[in-house]
Design an enzyme around this catalytic site. Sequence first.
Site, mmCIF file in Angstrom:
data_model
loop_
_atom_site.group_PDB
_atom_site.id
_atom_site.type_symbol
_atom_site.label_atom_id
_atom_site.label_comp_id
_atom_site.label_asym_id
_atom_site.label_seq_id
_atom_site.Cartn_x
_atom_site.Cartn_y
_atom_site.Cartn_z
ATOM 1 N N GLY A 46 0.828 -1.199 0.000
ATOM 2 C CA GLY A 46 0.000 0.000 0.000
ATOM 3 C C GLY A 46 0.863 1.249 0.000
ATOM 4 C CD GLN A 51 3.462 5.880 2.555
ATOM 5 O OE1 GLN A 51 2.460 5.337 2.095
ATOM 6 N NE2 GLN A 51 4.447 5.191 3.110
ATOM 7 C CB CYS A 94 5.333 2.183 7.396
ATOM 8 S SG CYS A 94 4.834 3.686 6.548
ATOM 9 C CG LEU A 95 6.641 0.940 1.302
ATOM 10 C CD1 LEU A 95 6.004 1.231 -0.048
ATOM 11 C CD2 LEU A 95 7.769 -0.078 1.156
ATOM 12 C CG HIS A 136 -0.513 1.125 7.259
ATOM 13 N ND1 HIS A 136 0.498 0.557 8.012
ATOM 14 C CD2 HIS A 136 0.111 2.042 6.473
ATOM 15 C CE1 HIS A 136 1.653 1.135 7.699
ATOM 16 N NE2 HIS A 136 1.451 2.028 6.757
ATOM 17 C CD GLU A 137 -1.053 2.566 2.801
ATOM 18 O OE1 GLU A 137 -0.647 3.744 2.727
ATOM 19 O OE2 GLU A 137 -0.297 1.615 3.051
ATOM 20 C CG HIS A 140 0.426 6.744 5.546
ATOM 21 N ND1 HIS A 140 1.606 7.243 6.066
ATOM 22 C CD2 HIS A 140 0.648 5.425 5.336
ATOM 23 C CE1 HIS A 140 2.494 6.261 6.168
ATOM 24 N NE2 HIS A 140 1.936 5.142 5.741
HETATM 25 NI NI NI Z 1 2.790 3.226 5.681
#
Ligand code: NI
Length: 168
Positions: A46, A51, A94-95, A136-137, A140
């Site tokens: 995701g 991000q 998380c990226l 999660h997204e 963000h």
């Molecule tokens: Ni993330």
Amino acid sequence: MTIKPIITLPETVLRQVSDPIETIDEDVLQLADDMLETMYDAPGVGLAAIQIGVPKRLVVLDVADEDDEMAPLTLINPEIVKQGDKMRDHEEGCLSIPEVLVEIERPTPVTVRYIDRAGKTQELEAEGLLGTAIQHEIDHLDGKLIIDYMSRLKRDMVMRKFKKLARG
Ligand code: NI
């Protein structure tokens, strides 16, 4: 499609609250395509627009197994409209926070309402990894990160580590 650099801690832009998308035009679809390309390249399941530095309420996901066909999802202005009464535990990464895993308990299933690429309002009930990833997204989009689910002490340790890394 273009692979964009993924913003990581301690960049404070990750804390910004993203704005709703008013019009679904070519630019928005292009942004979604770039986000998918970036997510697959990383690889991740995701990615939220913030991000890659764009404060818009746009999320892409694909939780399909490597062996299965790709299942890209684009969610515009997603919001959780219904939560199940069970909880699901998952170690989330998380990226934007490489090499950090946080065990988080989230409601399951969840129903997400969103606008699709054609501009149509949709609802999707999700459980398992998809339900977790959607929540999660959406976090963000509100400037919330997985480290916010840690104890203050652990969160401070992670932040110190990333600040040190950023200084080189
Ligand atoms: Ni993330």
